[in-house]
Design an enzyme around this catalytic site. Structure first.
Site, PDB file in Angstrom:
ATOM      1  N   CYS A 106     -18.543  22.203 -15.850  1.00 21.08           N
ATOM      2  CA  CYS A 106     -19.675  21.576 -16.531  1.00 21.08           C
ATOM      3  C   CYS A 106     -20.621  22.636 -17.101  1.00 21.08           C
ATOM      4  O   CYS A 106     -21.264  23.363 -16.354  1.00 21.08           O
ATOM      5  CB  CYS A 106     -20.366  20.649 -15.520  1.00 21.08           C
ATOM      6  SG  CYS A 106     -22.076  20.252 -15.849  1.00 21.08           S
TER       7      CYS A 106
ATOM      8  N   CYS B  12     -24.270  22.476 -16.140  1.00 19.03           N
ATOM      9  CA  CYS B  12     -24.438  22.879 -14.728  1.00 19.03           C
ATOM     10  C   CYS B  12     -24.553  24.396 -14.636  1.00 19.03           C
ATOM     11  O   CYS B  12     -25.379  24.915 -13.904  1.00 19.03           O
ATOM     12  CB  CYS B  12     -23.236  22.455 -13.883  1.00 19.03           C
ATOM     13  SG  CYS B  12     -23.032  20.684 -13.765  1.00 19.03           S
TER      14      CYS B  12
END
Ligand SMILES: [Zn+2]
Length: 141
Positions: free
Chosen positions: A70, A73
């Site tokens: 991600c 993230c």
């Protein structure tokens, strides 16, 4: 003095330690002696230790649910780490949802990164998406 927690990467033991000492020098695992790697004052933990910490900690516990694939993230990581250094009144944890797959369902996490703040084992705040260290600091207050 503020307290934080760290999970040993070798034996998975949960260590309770002083935030100040963790910043001064690399802490070691009380069980096996391995160096405890922390990012700022952020600890990577598994779901078992996560549950122990949220029920045990007197300070608010901030948890970043993330995954390595991600992009947001990964961008959030350094800001999260910075926030851990600016807010010694809270415990900062990271749970990798790829490794701990059950936890997303258990906590109803639909998108990552997802930051949840727990007090006395109970969820008190939840924020989806990446934040700046300052925004996260506001959320904790
Ligand atoms: Zn250990």
């Amino acid at each position: 003095m503020s307290t934080t927690f760290s999970q040993c990467s070798k034996c998975q033991a949960l260590n309770k330690l002083s935030s100040q000492k963790a910043l001064e020098k690399t802490p070691v695992c009380g069980k096996c002696g391995e160096n405890l790697s922390m990012h700022g004052l952020v600890s990577d933990i598994n779901s078992q230790n996560f549950k122990k910490i949220i029920s045990m900690s007197e300070a608010p516990v901030v948890v970043d649910f993330w995954a390595s694939w991600c992009g947001p993230c990964r961008a959030y990581g350094p800001e999260y780490e910075k926030a851990s250094l600016q807010n010694h009144n809270a415990v900062f944890l990271k749970v990798n949802t790829e490794v701990e797959q059950q936890i997303s369902a258990e906590y109803g996490i639909r998108g990552i990164p997802c930051t949840i703040i727990f007090k006395n084992g109970v969820e008190v705040k939840r924020q989806s998406g990446a934040m700046s260290a300052a925004q996260l600091g506001q959320l904790i207050k």
